[in-house]
Design a protein around this motif. Structure first.
Motif, PDB file in Angstrom:
ATOM      1  N   ALA A  58     -17.587 -10.854  29.711  1.00  0.00           N
ATOM      2  CA  ALA A  58     -17.460 -12.295  29.925  1.00  0.00           C
ATOM      3  C   ALA A  58     -17.651 -12.605  31.403  1.00  0.00           C
ATOM      4  CB  ALA A  58     -16.092 -12.790  29.458  1.00  0.00           C
ATOM      5  N   ALA A  59     -18.101 -13.821  31.675  1.00  0.00           N
ATOM      6  CA  ALA A  59     -18.242 -14.271  33.064  1.00  0.00           C
ATOM      7  C   ALA A  59     -17.715 -15.685  33.192  1.00  0.00           C
ATOM      8  CB  ALA A  59     -19.699 -14.213  33.510  1.00  0.00           C
ATOM      9  N   ILE A  60     -17.011 -15.947  34.281  1.00  0.00           N
ATOM     10  CA  ILE A  60     -16.647 -17.307  34.673  1.00  0.00           C
ATOM     11  C   ILE A  60     -17.387 -17.600  35.965  1.00  0.00           C
ATOM     12  CG2 ILE A  60     -14.796 -18.812  35.479  1.00  0.00           C
ATOM     13  CD1 ILE A  60     -12.901 -17.458  33.574  1.00  0.00           C
ATOM     14  N   PHE A  61     -18.231 -18.625  35.936  1.00  0.00           N
ATOM     15  CA  PHE A  61     -19.055 -18.971  37.101  1.00  0.00           C
ATOM     16  C   PHE A  61     -19.536 -20.411  36.944  1.00  0.00           C
ATOM     17  CE2 PHE A  61     -22.065 -18.326  33.893  1.00  0.00           C
ATOM     18  CZ  PHE A  61     -23.385 -18.502  34.305  1.00  0.00           C
ATOM     19  N   ASP A  62     -19.794 -21.063  38.046  1.00  0.00           N
ATOM     20  CA  ASP A  62     -20.240 -22.453  38.035  1.00  0.00           C
ATOM     21  C   ASP A  62     -21.763 -22.469  38.092  1.00  0.00           C
ATOM     22  OD1 ASP A  62     -20.598 -25.163  38.300  1.00  0.00           O
ATOM     23  OD2 ASP A  62     -19.565 -25.350  40.221  1.00  0.00           O
ATOM     24  N   TYR A  63     -22.412 -22.393  36.922  1.00  0.00           N
ATOM     25  CA  TYR A  63     -23.861 -22.203  36.898  1.00  0.00           C
ATOM     26  C   TYR A  63     -24.620 -23.442  37.362  1.00  0.00           C
ATOM     27  CZ  TYR A  63     -24.831 -25.005  32.673  1.00  0.00           C
ATOM     28  OH  TYR A  63     -24.991 -26.021  31.774  1.00  0.00           O
ATOM     29  N   ARG A  65     -23.270 -25.868  39.442  1.00  0.00           N
ATOM     30  CA  ARG A  65     -22.713 -26.309  40.725  1.00  0.00           C
ATOM     31  C   ARG A  65     -22.143 -27.726  40.664  1.00  0.00           C
ATOM     32  NH1 ARG A  65     -21.535 -21.663  42.240  1.00  0.00           N
ATOM     33  NH2 ARG A  65     -22.798 -20.551  43.762  1.00  0.00           N
ATOM     34  N   ASP A  66     -21.400 -28.015  39.576  1.00  0.00           N
ATOM     35  CA  ASP A  66     -20.749 -29.314  39.476  1.00  0.00           C
ATOM     36  C   ASP A  66     -19.273 -29.247  39.825  1.00  0.00           C
ATOM     37  OD1 ASP A  66     -19.704 -28.001  37.291  1.00  0.00           O
ATOM     38  OD2 ASP A  66     -20.239 -29.536  35.826  1.00  0.00           O
ATOM     39  N   GLY A  67     -18.817 -28.066  40.273  1.00  0.00           N
ATOM     40  CA  GLY A  67     -17.429 -27.907  40.670  1.00  0.00           C
ATOM     41  C   GLY A  67     -16.497 -27.484  39.559  1.00  0.00           C
ATOM     42  N   ARG A  68     -17.028 -27.345  38.327  1.00  0.00           N
ATOM     43  CA  ARG A  68     -16.209 -26.918  37.193  1.00  0.00           C
ATOM     44  C   ARG A  68     -16.711 -25.563  36.692  1.00  0.00           C
ATOM     45  NH1 ARG A  68     -16.914 -32.593  35.890  1.00  0.00           N
ATOM     46  NH2 ARG A  68     -18.713 -32.013  34.618  1.00  0.00           N
ATOM     47  N   PRO A  69     -15.874 -24.532  36.694  1.00  0.00           N
ATOM     48  CA  PRO A  69     -16.312 -23.193  36.269  1.00  0.00           C
ATOM     49  C   PRO A  69     -16.701 -23.177  34.784  1.00  0.00           C
ATOM     50  CG  PRO A  69     -14.248 -23.065  37.491  1.00  0.00           C
ATOM     51  CD  PRO A  69     -14.486 -24.516  37.185  1.00  0.00           C
ATOM     52  N   ASP A  70     -17.822 -22.522  34.501  1.00  0.00           N
ATOM     53  CA  ASP A  70     -18.342 -22.404  33.149  1.00  0.00           C
ATOM     54  C   ASP A  70     -18.119 -20.981  32.630  1.00  0.00           C
ATOM     55  OD1 ASP A  70     -19.652 -25.113  33.384  1.00  0.00           O
ATOM     56  OD2 ASP A  70     -20.722 -24.045  34.962  1.00  0.00           O
ATOM     57  N   ILE A  71     -18.427 -20.754  31.349  1.00  0.00           N
ATOM     58  CA  ILE A  71     -18.122 -19.471  30.711  1.00  0.00           C
ATOM     59  C   ILE A  71     -19.377 -18.913  30.041  1.00  0.00           C
ATOM     60  CG2 ILE A  71     -16.752 -18.313  28.929  1.00  0.00           C
ATOM     61  CD1 ILE A  71     -14.641 -20.529  29.319  1.00  0.00           C
ATOM     62  N   PHE A  72     -19.675 -17.647  30.306  1.00  0.00           N
ATOM     63  CA  PHE A  72     -20.760 -16.938  29.636  1.00  0.00           C
ATOM     64  C   PHE A  72     -20.173 -15.745  28.897  1.00  0.00           C
ATOM     65  CE2 PHE A  72     -23.911 -13.511  29.486  1.00  0.00           C
ATOM     66  CZ  PHE A  72     -24.958 -14.136  28.823  1.00  0.00           C
ATOM     67  N   LEU A  73     -20.647 -15.530  27.654  1.00  0.00           N
ATOM     68  CA  LEU A  73     -20.143 -14.441  26.820  1.00  0.00           C
ATOM     69  C   LEU A  73     -21.310 -13.619  26.281  1.00  0.00           C
ATOM     70  CD1 LEU A  73     -17.658 -16.641  24.755  1.00  0.00           C
ATOM     71  CD2 LEU A  73     -17.028 -15.094  26.625  1.00  0.00           C
ATOM     72  N   THR A  74     -21.244 -12.300  26.452  1.00  0.00           N
ATOM     73  CA  THR A  74     -22.250 -11.433  25.850  1.00  0.00           C
ATOM     74  C   THR A  74     -21.914 -11.209  24.378  1.00  0.00           C
ATOM     75  OG1 THR A  74     -21.086  -9.360  26.346  1.00  0.00           O
ATOM     76  CG2 THR A  74     -22.570 -10.234  28.051  1.00  0.00           C
ATOM     77  N   ALA A 432     -12.327 -12.262  32.171  1.00  0.00           N
ATOM     78  CA  ALA A 432     -12.831 -12.977  33.343  1.00  0.00           C
ATOM     79  C   ALA A 432     -11.784 -13.978  33.816  1.00  0.00           C
ATOM     80  CB  ALA A 432     -14.142 -13.688  33.017  1.00  0.00           C
ATOM     81  N   PHE A 433     -11.833 -14.318  35.117  1.00  0.00           N
ATOM     82  CA  PHE A 433     -10.787 -15.109  35.745  1.00  0.00           C
ATOM     83  C   PHE A 433     -11.391 -16.282  36.514  1.00  0.00           C
ATOM     84  CE2 PHE A 433      -9.509 -10.715  35.385  1.00  0.00           C
ATOM     85  CZ  PHE A 433      -8.233 -10.781  34.867  1.00  0.00           C
ATOM     86  N   GLY A 434     -10.695 -17.416  36.482  1.00  0.00           N
ATOM     87  CA  GLY A 434     -11.118 -18.584  37.237  1.00  0.00           C
ATOM     88  C   GLY A 434     -10.221 -19.768  36.926  1.00  0.00           C
ATOM     89  N   ASP A 435     -10.268 -20.771  37.776  1.00  0.00           N
ATOM     90  CA  ASP A 435      -9.446 -21.970  37.598  1.00  0.00           C
ATOM     91  C   ASP A 435     -10.248 -22.977  36.774  1.00  0.00           C
ATOM     92  OD1 ASP A 435      -7.732 -24.089  37.748  1.00  0.00           O
ATOM     93  OD2 ASP A 435      -7.780 -24.283  39.927  1.00  0.00           O
ATOM     94  N   LEU A 436     -10.136 -22.892  35.455  1.00  0.00           N
ATOM     95  CA  LEU A 436     -10.990 -23.668  34.557  1.00  0.00           C
ATOM     96  C   LEU A 436     -10.670 -25.157  34.571  1.00  0.00           C
ATOM     97  CD1 LEU A 436     -11.086 -21.199  31.532  1.00  0.00           C
ATOM     98  CD2 LEU A 436     -12.920 -21.641  33.175  1.00  0.00           C
ATOM     99  N   ASP A 437      -9.420 -25.516  34.808  1.00  0.00           N
ATOM    100  CA  ASP A 437      -9.048 -26.934  34.811  1.00  0.00           C
ATOM    101  C   ASP A 437      -8.755 -27.459  36.207  1.00  0.00           C
ATOM    102  OD1 ASP A 437      -6.763 -25.475  35.137  1.00  0.00           O
ATOM    103  OD2 ASP A 437      -5.589 -26.496  33.605  1.00  0.00           O
ATOM    104  N   CYS A 438      -9.068 -26.678  37.203  1.00  0.00           N
ATOM    105  CA  CYS A 438      -8.997 -27.121  38.599  1.00  0.00           C
ATOM    106  C   CYS A 438      -7.608 -27.618  39.001  1.00  0.00           C
ATOM    107  CB  CYS A 438     -10.038 -28.206  38.875  1.00  0.00           C
ATOM    108  SG  CYS A 438     -11.731 -27.705  38.510  1.00  0.00           S
ATOM    109  N   ASP A 439      -6.564 -26.876  38.561  1.00  0.00           N
ATOM    110  CA  ASP A 439      -5.203 -27.263  38.923  1.00  0.00           C
ATOM    111  C   ASP A 439      -4.557 -26.282  39.886  1.00  0.00           C
ATOM    112  OD1 ASP A 439      -4.716 -25.078  37.306  1.00  0.00           O
ATOM    113  OD2 ASP A 439      -3.246 -26.078  36.019  1.00  0.00           O
ATOM    114  N   GLY A 440      -5.340 -25.319  40.397  1.00  0.00           N
ATOM    115  CA  GLY A 440      -4.811 -24.368  41.365  1.00  0.00           C
ATOM    116  C   GLY A 440      -4.172 -23.145  40.769  1.00  0.00           C
ATOM    117  N   ARG A 441      -4.187 -23.022  39.435  1.00  0.00           N
ATOM    118  CA  ARG A 441      -3.628 -21.854  38.763  1.00  0.00           C
ATOM    119  C   ARG A 441      -4.764 -21.086  38.072  1.00  0.00           C
ATOM    120  NH1 ARG A 441       1.180 -25.067  35.692  1.00  0.00           N
ATOM    121  NH2 ARG A 441      -0.623 -26.400  35.293  1.00  0.00           N
ATOM    122  N   GLY A 510     -15.370 -17.027  41.000  1.00  0.00           N
ATOM    123  CA  GLY A 510     -14.632 -18.154  41.543  1.00  0.00           C
ATOM    124  C   GLY A 510     -14.463 -18.031  43.046  1.00  0.00           C
ATOM    125  N   PRO A 511     -13.961 -19.075  43.697  1.00  0.00           N
ATOM    126  CA  PRO A 511     -13.576 -18.939  45.098  1.00  0.00           C
ATOM    127  C   PRO A 511     -12.513 -17.857  45.252  1.00  0.00           C
ATOM    128  CG  PRO A 511     -13.531 -21.240  44.387  1.00  0.00           C
ATOM    129  CD  PRO A 511     -13.684 -20.406  43.158  1.00  0.00           C
TER     130      PRO A 511
END
Length: 553
Positions: A58-63, A65-74, A432-441, A510-511
């Motif tokens: 799995a990958a979490i990345f902002d493909y 570049r809208d500021g919201r992390p997206d998800i890719f699954l093999t 995979a890890f990332g802040d999906l809802d942009c709340d700092g967690r 993620g950052p």
């Protein structure tokens, strides 16, 4: 709390030593389960083909570049043909639309895939500001170039990365990959982790207690890993032999990147399945394999273990990257502490991890601060390789958290306490890890064989303050992969580095995340870029994402 975005410029200041005094959170780490409308298809058969146990990267990345992390699954494929000859085998790209909603945009993006895919690595190999994908699998790998318009193009052959048919070892089966600038020229190179020699038409047959099941890795021959140097023109050169990688034959399962000896050159740790681990020490123009002298070839009892996913990151805030990886039951999940003298000391038993993990089977692992108290915790995706329930063997398992004890004490295991039993036990794989809802967690995506993916939304409360640092390299690679960051607050000092290689067959772009505990401000931020540039920022307000651009160009 909304995710605030800011851009900081550099200010030169002095730095001093401050002993970390972050207080371990007394609140509970807690997750809430969500699901994605997809299913991990591994095509299990009565033939018990080894690849059936392995997919789920799995990958979490902002493909976009809208500021919201997206998800890719093999996803897998028809095991007999290794082709996605039915729609159910397609990979998945889920665009993050905000407010907890994800849209499947796979077909429009051109990422459905072709073969039996296992893992994924995220990296901006052409430094155009948009992340690209390298997808690895059984006898086929694919480089997808991000076209910056929501679509991707398969450029594998054009890039010279269609080299999975080896004249000595046969068709290579890759499990994971890492984007890393091994020669610090500002271009991301590619390290590919290959597993073992397997063919559908000539495989061993094995059983457990007289019943057919998957074979132990000892019944298969190993393969070498590969290293491809980025030439800067969209193509890559295979330098596996000249860099000393091809000479090391193993059964690779995971790779982590960190500069463990702080010499400015990125090193690589590779877990091997029922074999010696590899530690590739970077000499600048080649690697030397140093796992034995550095103390990480085998765990403390000197026995082979099934090394799976890992993270290569500083867990105790001393500025030195440590190593944690997962394995199967009765093997424990080893934790190697960096001594700062060029080697490692295993601390699995004294930190309490051995007793906690001996009954467990793990595939993925990541070191992230889930309660933002200033100490990185561990999330593990759990599940056995075996398909059959044997006496004393739990095949389907829940995921688990291990809370960091801070400067002293022992790790605490959390499963039901963290809400992770909201999903039935399963054979979990990717992580995979990332802040999906942009709340700092930091949130988590986990996959499981023949199941829908799990999204674990971090609902920890109370949670400390936080700071995410999004890097933009200029002389260094655009992602800033390999950059080391030191953050100082009133409570102490902590360290992290930029890497997208974490977990099992997975990638997290993620950052760079820091929990600040009770502190609202990072007094000093020191960034050591791969180029050698040292950048220092002062008095950065927390609870937001800051963009930091490498100075000098």
């Amino acid at each position: 709390m909304l995710n605030k975005l800011a851009t900081l410029t550099a200010g030169v200041i002095g730095t001093g030593l401050l002993i970390s005094a972050f207080q371990v959170s007394t609140g509970g780490i807690r997750f809430e389960l969500q699901r994605l409308p997809a299913r991990l298809e591994n095509d299990p058969t009565p033939g018990y083909n080894a690849p059936e146990t392995m997919p789920g990267g799995a990958a979490i990345f902002d493909y976009n570049r809208d500021g919201r992390p997206d998800i890719f699954l093999t996803n897998g494929a028809n095991i007999s043909t290794l082709k996605k000859d039915e729609p159910k085998y397609g990979n998945h790209l889920f665009r993050n639309d905000g407010n907890g909603h994800f849209s499947d945009v796979t077909k429009a993006a051109g990422l459905t895939g072709i073969g039996y895919d296992i893992g994924v690595a995220v990296g901006d190999y052409d430094n155009d500001g948009y992340p690209d994908l390298f997808v690895v699998g059984v006898h086929r790998n694919t480089l997808y170039h991000n076209n910056r318009d929501g679509t991707f193009t398969d450029v594998t052959a054009k890039a010279g990365l269609n080299r999975w048919n080896d004249p000595q070892f046969g068709s290579l089966w890759a499990v994971a990959a890492a984007w890393v600038d091994v020669n610090n020229d500002g271009l991301l190179d590619l390290f590919v982790v290959n597993y073992m020699q397997w063919r559908y038409d000539s495989k061993p047959l094995c059983s457990a207690n007289g019943v057919a099941d998957y074979c132990h890795p000892r019944y298969y021959k190993g393969t070498p890993n590969q290293l491809f140097l980025n030439k800067g023109d969209g193509t890559f050169q295979d330098v596996s032999e000249s860099w000393g990688v091809r000479a090391q034959v193993g059964k690779g399962m995971g790779v982590g990147m960190a500069d463990y000896d702080l010499d400015g050159k990125p090193d690589l740790f590779v877990t091997n399945d029922a074999s010696y681990n590899f530690l590739f020490h970077n000499l600048g123009n080649k690697f030397e394999e140093t796992a034995f002298p550095e103390g990480v070839a085998l765990p403390e009892d000197g026995q082979f273990v099934s090394g799976m996913g890992l993270d290569f990151r500083d867990y105790n805030n001393d500025g030195l990257p440590d190593i944690f990886f997962v394995a199967l039951p009765k093997q424990s999940f080893p934790l190697f502490q960096n001594t700062g003298k060029g080697d490692f000391q295993e601390v699995t038993t004294p930190t309490g991890l051995r007793n906690l993990t001996l009954p467990m089977a793990g595939f993925g692992a990541g070191l992230y601060d889930f309660d933002n108290d200033g100490w990185k915790d561990i999330f593990v995706s759990r599940g056995h390789v075996a398909s059959l329930q044997q006496p004393g063997q739990e095949v389907d398992q829940p995921n688990s958290i291990f809370r960091n004890p801070g400067a002293e004490g022992k790790w605490t295991g959390l499963t039901a306490e963290a809400g992770l039993e909201a999903s039935p036990p399963a054979r979990h794989r990717g992580l995979a890890f990332g802040d999906l809802d942009c709340d700092g967690r930091v949130d988590v995506v986990a996959t499981a064989l023949s199941r829908e993916p799990e999204i674990w939304m971090n609902r920890t409360s109370p949670s400390g303050h936080w700071l995410d640092i999004q890097l933009e390299g200029t002389k260094s690679n655009r992602d800033g992969i390999g950059a080391r960051i030191k953050v100082t607050t009133k409570s102490g000092v902590q360290y992290n580095h930029m890497s997208t290689s974490v977990g099992y067959a997975s990638s997290s772009d993620g950052p760079v995340h820091f929990g600040l505990g009770p502190d609202r401000v990072a007094e000093n931020i020191e960034i050591r870029w791969p180029s050698g540039v040292v950048q220092t920022l002062r008095n950065a307000a927390g609870d937001r994402v800051i963009k930091v651009k490498e100075p000098g160009q």
